[in-house]
Design a protein around this motif. Structure first.
Motif, short mmCIF file in Angstrom:
data_model
loop_
_atom_site.label_atom_id
_atom_site.label_comp_id
_atom_site.label_asym_id
_atom_site.label_seq_id
_atom_site.Cartn_x
_atom_site.Cartn_y
_atom_site.Cartn_z
N ALA A 1 37.02 40.52 51.96
CA ALA A 1 37.42 41.17 50.71
C ALA A 1 36.22 41.73 49.99
N SER A 2 36.35 42.96 49.53
CA SER A 2 35.29 43.62 48.76
C SER A 2 35.01 42.88 47.47
N LEU A 3 33.75 42.89 47.05
CA LEU A 3 33.40 42.32 45.75
C LEU A 3 34.22 42.95 44.64
N VAL B 1 37.48 41.30 44.04
CA VAL B 1 37.59 39.88 43.70
C VAL B 1 36.97 39.53 42.34
N ILE B 2 36.00 40.30 41.88
CA ILE B 2 35.31 39.97 40.62
C ILE B 2 36.32 39.77 39.50
N GLY B 3 36.18 38.63 38.81
CA GLY B 3 37.06 38.31 37.69
C GLY B 3 38.38 37.69 38.09
N ARG B 4 38.56 37.43 39.38
CA ARG B 4 39.83 36.90 39.87
C ARG B 4 39.64 35.53 40.51
N ASN B 5 40.75 34.81 40.64
CA ASN B 5 40.78 33.58 41.41
C ASN B 5 40.41 33.90 42.86
N ILE B 6 39.44 33.18 43.38
CA ILE B 6 38.93 33.52 44.72
C ILE B 6 39.85 33.07 45.85
N ASP B 7 40.74 32.12 45.59
CA ASP B 7 41.50 31.48 46.68
C ASP B 7 42.20 32.48 47.60
N PRO B 8 42.91 33.50 47.07
CA PRO B 8 43.60 34.41 48.00
C PRO B 8 42.67 35.35 48.75
N VAL C 1 39.11 28.71 40.48
CA VAL C 1 37.74 29.19 40.69
C VAL C 1 37.74 30.71 40.63
N THR C 2 36.93 31.25 39.72
CA THR C 2 36.86 32.70 39.50
C THR C 2 35.49 33.21 39.91
N LEU C 3 35.47 34.36 40.55
CA LEU C 3 34.21 34.97 40.95
C LEU C 3 33.65 35.81 39.81
N GLY C 4 32.44 35.47 39.36
CA GLY C 4 31.78 36.26 38.34
C GLY C 4 31.07 37.46 38.94
N ASP C 5 30.81 38.47 38.14
CA ASP C 5 30.09 39.65 38.61
C ASP C 5 28.65 39.26 38.92
N PRO C 6 28.20 39.41 40.18
CA PRO C 6 26.82 39.04 40.51
C PRO C 6 25.77 39.76 39.69
N ALA C 7 26.10 40.92 39.13
CA ALA C 7 25.12 41.66 38.33
C ALA C 7 24.68 40.86 37.12
N TYR C 8 25.57 40.01 36.59
CA TYR C 8 25.24 39.23 35.40
C TYR C 8 24.25 38.11 35.68
N ALA D 1 36.04 48.66 33.46
CA ALA D 1 37.32 48.42 34.13
C ALA D 1 37.42 46.97 34.60
N LEU D 2 36.36 46.45 35.20
CA LEU D 2 36.37 45.07 35.66
C LEU D 2 36.51 44.09 34.51
N GLN D 3 36.02 44.47 33.34
CA GLN D 3 36.14 43.61 32.16
C GLN D 3 37.45 43.81 31.43
#
Length: 332
Positions: free
Chosen positions: A171-173, A176-183, A117-124, A255-257
């Motif tokens: 954890a700051s957004l 986590v953006i673009g990463r596996n949320i589990d950790p 499960v990956t967190l997408g950028d909420p801006a999108y 950078a996030l992309q």
């Protein structure tokens, strides 16, 4: 330790590139003339690198947030930099119950692929006012049952008020953006049997809201579904005791992309519209500080009169930008 000063401070998040491959030669050739000029007459006075924190390889609060906190005199408690409490105070909300903590609640998309499960950028998500209002009304009673009061703040982002958030690390957004949320889920930095009551409550609430959103009509015509929320910005508000830095967010998206060429183009904009004015202020006799922040570290440069040797060395061997902008990834 970094010495505090009265210098004007410019802080640039995501301005250091974490090497993933053979990017060094590209960075060395970057067309950033003002940054080169700045570096020729500046001194690196502080470098702070994340310590490896099992099971994570990074801090909950990314370097640019920690650098901002250090600059203004906030206590450096990882995951508890009180961005939400600050926003509540600026909105005139905090005075209503100063004893309670605050958090941001961001509506978001959790993307499931290959069991991750990956967190997408909420801006999108491009959440409009009507969607924001509809979901706030649908979700606020669930939060209220757990003693959490929601306040509208921005479209897709709410302020949440509860004693649960006073000392709860999150954890700051930007981490986590673009990463596996589990950790990065609330409480993931501790053993499962050591989860705090607040972490358990928020995880249950996330599950409940995922079920609510799964069948909610607002998602019927959306390309990206709104299927969960992220909680962050927790902590008790401390006063800022020093002048706040100017923060430049131009490099964040590329950078996030992990878009190196887009990042370098954004850096050219920063070079022309941020670094050049810094040089002008410096020429007018105003000392300057530049804080460059990456994924795992930040570097602090203070303006300083170059020595004769520095001037000679800069003339015959200009600074190679890859030695400034490129940083190695953290290792276990």
């Amino acid at each position: 330790m970094l010495i505090h000063s009265v210098r004007d401070t410019t802080l640039i998040p995501f301005s250091l590139w974490t090497l993933q491959g053979p990017e060094t030669s590209v960075l060395a050739k970057a067309e950033l003339p003002n940054l080169r000029t700045w570096l020729a007459q500046a001194k690196c006075v502080d470098v702070q690198v994340d310590a490896v924190q099992e099971p994570l390889l990074a801090t909950l609060s990314p370097p640019h947030e920690r650098a901002w906190a250090k600059a203004v005199g906030w206590p450096a408690q990882d995951g508890c930099l009180p961005w939400a409490a600050r926003a509540a105070a600026e909105s005139g909300l905090a005075a209503s119950d100063a004893a309670k903590g605050w958090a941001f609640i961001n509506l978001c998309n959790w993307h499931v692929s290959n069991g991750q499960v990956t967190l997408g950028d909420p801006a999108y998500l491009q959440i409009d006012e009507a969607t924001d209002d509809t979901l706030l009304k649908a979700m606020q009673n669930f939060f209220a049952e757990d003693g959490i009061r929601l306040h509208p703040y921005k479209q897709g982002q709410w302020l949440a008020q509860s004693h649960l958030f006073v000392d709860l690390p999150t954890a700051s957004l930007d981490r986590v953006i673009g990463r596996n949320i589990d950790p990065w889920l609330v409480g993931s930095h501790v053993a499962a049997d050591a989860l705090s009551p607040a972490a358990k409550l928020l995880r249950r609430l996330q599950n409940e809201m995922q079920m609510l959103l799964y069948t909610h009509p607002v998602n019927d015509s959306r390309r990206l579904t709104i299927n969960s929320f992220w909680v962050h910005g927790t902590g008790a508000l401390s006063p800022t005791t020093r002048r706040e830095p100017q923060v430049v967010h131009t490099l964040r998206e590329s950078a996030l992309q992990q878009d190196l060429m887009g990042w370098l183009e954004a850096w050219q904009h920063v070079d022309a519209h941020v670094i050049a004015p810094m040089l002008a202020r410096l020429a007018a006799g105003e000392p300057q500080r530049l804080v460059l922040c990456g994924e795992h570290e930040f570097h602090v440069y203070d303006s300083a009169a170059p020595t004769l040797w520095q001037r000679v060395r800069t003339h015959f061997a200009p600074t190679s930008l890859d030695t400034v902008l490129a940083v190695a990834p953290l290792k276990d």
